[in-house]
Design an enzyme around this catalytic site. Structure first.
Site, PDB file in Angstrom:
ATOM      1  N   ASP A   1      37.138  48.408  13.363  1.00  0.00           N
ATOM      2  CA  ASP A   1      36.079  49.326  13.961  1.00  0.00           C
ATOM      3  C   ASP A   1      36.504  50.867  13.817  1.00  0.00           C
ATOM      4  O   ASP A   1      35.851  51.811  14.466  1.00  0.00           O
ATOM      5  CB  ASP A   1      36.291  48.948  15.359  1.00  0.00           C
ATOM      6  CG  ASP A   1      37.649  49.185  16.127  1.00  0.00           C
ATOM      7  OD1 ASP A   1      38.638  49.530  15.607  1.00  0.00           O
ATOM      8  OD2 ASP A   1      37.813  48.760  17.456  1.00  0.00           O
ATOM      9  N   GLY A   2      37.636  51.133  13.168  1.00  0.00           N
ATOM     10  CA  GLY A   2      38.007  52.509  12.834  1.00  0.00           C
ATOM     11  C   GLY A   2      38.710  52.961  13.825  1.00  0.00           C
ATOM     12  O   GLY A   2      39.063  54.314  13.728  1.00  0.00           O
TER      13      GLY A   2
ATOM     14  N   ASP B   1      51.346  49.514   0.860  1.00  0.00           N
ATOM     15  CA  ASP B   1      50.391  50.739   1.460  1.00  0.00           C
ATOM     16  C   ASP B   1      51.382  51.581   2.674  1.00  0.00           C
ATOM     17  O   ASP B   1      50.638  52.230   2.957  1.00  0.00           O
ATOM     18  CB  ASP B   1      49.236  50.117   2.049  1.00  0.00           C
ATOM     19  CG  ASP B   1      49.215  48.880   2.920  1.00  0.00           C
ATOM     20  OD1 ASP B   1      49.952  48.140   2.552  1.00  0.00           O
ATOM     21  OD2 ASP B   1      48.687  49.144   4.003  1.00  0.00           O
TER      22      ASP B   1
HETATM   23  P1  AMP Z   1      47.806  49.318   8.857  1.00  0.00           P
HETATM   24  O1  AMP Z   1      48.246  47.902   9.466  1.00  0.00           O
HETATM   25  O2  AMP Z   1      47.798  50.303   9.970  1.00  0.00           O
HETATM   26  O3  AMP Z   1      48.823  49.788   7.825  1.00  0.00           O
HETATM   27  O4  AMP Z   1      46.431  49.245   8.050  1.00  0.00           O
HETATM   28  C1  AMP Z   1      46.322  48.306   7.004  1.00  0.00           C
HETATM   29  C2  AMP Z   1      44.605  48.466   6.729  1.00  0.00           C
HETATM   30  O5  AMP Z   1      43.800  48.292   7.498  1.00  0.00           O
HETATM   31  C3  AMP Z   1      44.590  49.908   6.012  1.00  0.00           C
HETATM   32  O6  AMP Z   1      43.463  50.016   5.099  1.00  0.00           O
HETATM   33  C4  AMP Z   1      43.937  50.479   7.482  1.00  0.00           C
HETATM   34  O7  AMP Z   1      42.708  51.520   7.338  1.00  0.00           O
HETATM   35  C5  AMP Z   1      42.928  49.238   7.926  1.00  0.00           C
HETATM   36  N1  AMP Z   1      42.846  49.096   9.208  1.00  0.00           N
HETATM   37  C6  AMP Z   1      43.741  48.852  10.031  1.00  0.00           C
HETATM   38  N2  AMP Z   1      42.991  48.903  11.546  1.00  0.00           N
HETATM   39  C7  AMP Z   1      41.902  49.184  11.410  1.00  0.00           C
HETATM   40  C8  AMP Z   1      40.903  49.477  12.129  1.00  0.00           C
HETATM   41  N3  AMP Z   1      40.848  49.161  13.477  1.00  0.00           N
HETATM   42  N4  AMP Z   1      39.549  49.498  11.557  1.00  0.00           N
HETATM   43  C9  AMP Z   1      39.333  49.753  10.395  1.00  0.00           C
HETATM   44  N5  AMP Z   1      40.392  49.789   9.450  1.00  0.00           N
HETATM   45  C10 AMP Z   1      41.780  49.270   9.993  1.00  0.00           C
HETATM   46 MG    MG Z   2      49.265  51.519   6.849  1.00  0.00          MG
END
Ligand code: AMP
Ligand code: MG
Length: 499
Positions: A132-133, A259
């Protein structure tokens, strides 16, 4: 390039100079933050604002909060969603990218350092996949607090400039208040950024990225004969040091996907992170880390694994002859464990109050290992045990109590004293600075976040923040914050990702 137009804001709060947007066209998607219904400033990092040369008053005023909520794009910003890929728990995801983040732009801080200003939770982007961003308030406050604690502990880290609640309810396992966090980073270049361009665009795109990374983080390498091999080496050095520093304070990152590993050497992404209590190298708190891939004691070998993925993206730049490229890169990766071990021994020497001269690496290593073995056997709190050593070293007579339950401590103590019979003030000061009294204890952090999210009560958060901002000076009034959770609480403690 289709840069998003800036809003009609009056005085500039940020003096942006956006090299990533300008120099790396095609490495991102220009995007606009979502509008949110009811922005409210929850927390502003005034100290960081000043460090960045920003006016905290302007940020806290109505126009500042509109900007921090994404409702107004400040003059000079070029908001972009950055493309990246990544290995998540060992599996390659060819397209991750800023799915809930946006890079607003870059500013130069008062030390002359370039810093990214980025949102997290600013709405969906072309990289959102099914997400959901958005970002939950608790997760934003967690990142704020742990980042500040790490900074106070002297560990390279991204930091949070502000947390704004959005007035939205977002859907997670339960409905939660939404928030936007403004993250400050040396850059958001990740190993995964290189992986994306290696996988999708080829060596020339990677070269452009690597040249940018060198200009931004390792300018001294620009003139090197083999700049891309040197880049790999330099990133390895920073990661070797970073992970050693993590281990020194009992930090478990929890989700060391490629990442989430920066090229700058800063800690990034405080999702399921936690601090070790009773010492055991296999300690894991993350609910999604079923196999212990990212356990406390695995972090150095995972860093090396991630560096191998980084190396793969650079191979054709390192040498046009594939075998020679692999040999050179392998040399760097093979040197990593020793490099990290040297950093780790440096951290541990400081923790044990040992001078580096005369050098006795093997002896100091054994002394350290044996102390850790005692802690592991006795299930003793890591932070308290090391702090007790510091207290013993400075002659605090009641300091022995946390260590008394350790079988064989007396014998170990004799060896420790024989190794370093006298300590100069310098050595004691280094020992103090390596052995925090206060870390963000997991149960304290959870309680603070619960109060903020469930009751709108920010007091426990502020209190804990004030404690961890000064980790090295013992204060009678903060004695409770030095205590670990009861073992039964820690045994059930889990952290969750992506909330
Ligand atoms: P993270 O777990 O925060 O390192 O995120 C890993 C990937 O998932 C990245 O590409 C984030 O942008 C994506 N992501 C995590 N949470 C969301 C969310 N609520 N909406 C969209 N993308 C997400
Ligand atoms: Mg991340």
């Amino acid at each position: 390039m289709g840069i998003v137009t800036t809003a009609e804001t009056g005085s500039a709060i940020f003096a942006f100079d956006n090299t990533y947007a300008r120099e790396l066209e095609g490495y991102y998607v220009p995007w606009t933050p979502a509008t949110v219904p009811g922005p409210q400033l929850v927390k502003l990092n005034e100290g960081l604002a000043r460090e960045l040369g920003l006016d905290p008053g302007a940020l806290a005023a109505a126009e500042g909060v509109k900007i921090l909520a994404g409702n107004s794009v400040p003059a000079g910003a070029t908001p972009i969603a950055q493309a990246y890929a990544g290995h998540q728990f060992g599996q390659f995801s060819p397209q991750l990218g800023d799915g809930r983040a946006l890079l607003l732009g870059e500013i130069i801080d008062r030390q002359g350092q370039r810093r990214d200003i980025a949102f997290k939770g600013s709405g969906p982007t072309p990289f959102s996949r099914r997400g959901d961003g958005k970002c939950a308030l608790g997760a934003a406050l967690r990142e704020y607090l742990v980042g500040e604690a790490m900074a106070a502990l002297g560990i390279p880290t991204t930091r949070t400039l502000a947390v704004v609640s959005t007035g939205e309810t977002i859907r997670r396992e339960r409905p939660l208040p939404g928030a936007i966090l403004t993250r400050v980073a040396a850059s958001h270049l990740r190993v995964g950024t290189f992986e994306y361009f290696a996988a999708h665009k080829g060596p020339e795109a990677v070269r452009k990225l690597a040249d940018y990374a060198i200009r931004r983080h390792y300018p001294e390498l620009a003139a090197a004969e083999l700049p891309y091999l040197e880049l790999l080496k330099a990133v390895a050095v920073r990661q070797a040091e970073l992970v050693a520093r993590w281990l020194g304070v009992g930090f478990i990152h929890g989700v060391m996907n490629t990442d989430n590993m920066t090229i700058s050497g800063e800690t990034i992404d405080y999702g399921p992170c936690a601090f070790i209590e009773a010492y055991h190298p296999r300690t894991v708190f993350s609910s999604i880390d079923a196999t212990g891939r990212y356990a406390y004691g695995q972090q150095a070998s995972i860093a090396r694994w991630n560096l191998a993925r980084f190396a793969e993206t650079l191979l054709s730049l390192i040498d046009t002859d594939a075998d020679r490229a692999v040999a050179a890169a392998t040399g760097v990766l093979d040197a990593f464990p020793e490099q990290h071990a040297a950093c780790w021994l440096g951290v541990m020497r400081a923790k044990l109050g040992l001078s580096a001269e005369p050098a006795d690496d093997a002896g100091d290593q054994a002394l350290t290992d044996d102390f850790l073995t005692l802690l592991q056997r006795g299930r003793i709190d890591f932070t308290k045990a090391f702090r007790a050593l510091y207290d013993l070293a400075r002659g605090k007579t009641d300091a022995i109590s946390p260590l008394v339950p350790l079988a064989d401590f007396a014998a170990w103590r004799q060896r420790w004293q024989a190794r370093q019979p006298e300590r100069s003030d310098t050595l004691l000061a280094a020992m103090q600075g390596a052995n925090p009294c206060y870390i963000p204890r997991n149960h304290r952090l959870e309680a603070a976040l619960d109060a903020a999210v469930d009751d709108g009560d920010l007091q426990p958060f502020e209190r804990l923040l004030a404690v961890v901002e000064h980790p090295f000076d013992e204060r009678a009034a903060d004695a409770d914050f030095a205590e670990p959770a009861p073992p039964e609480v820690t045994a059930c403690y889990q952290t969750f990702c992506g909330t």
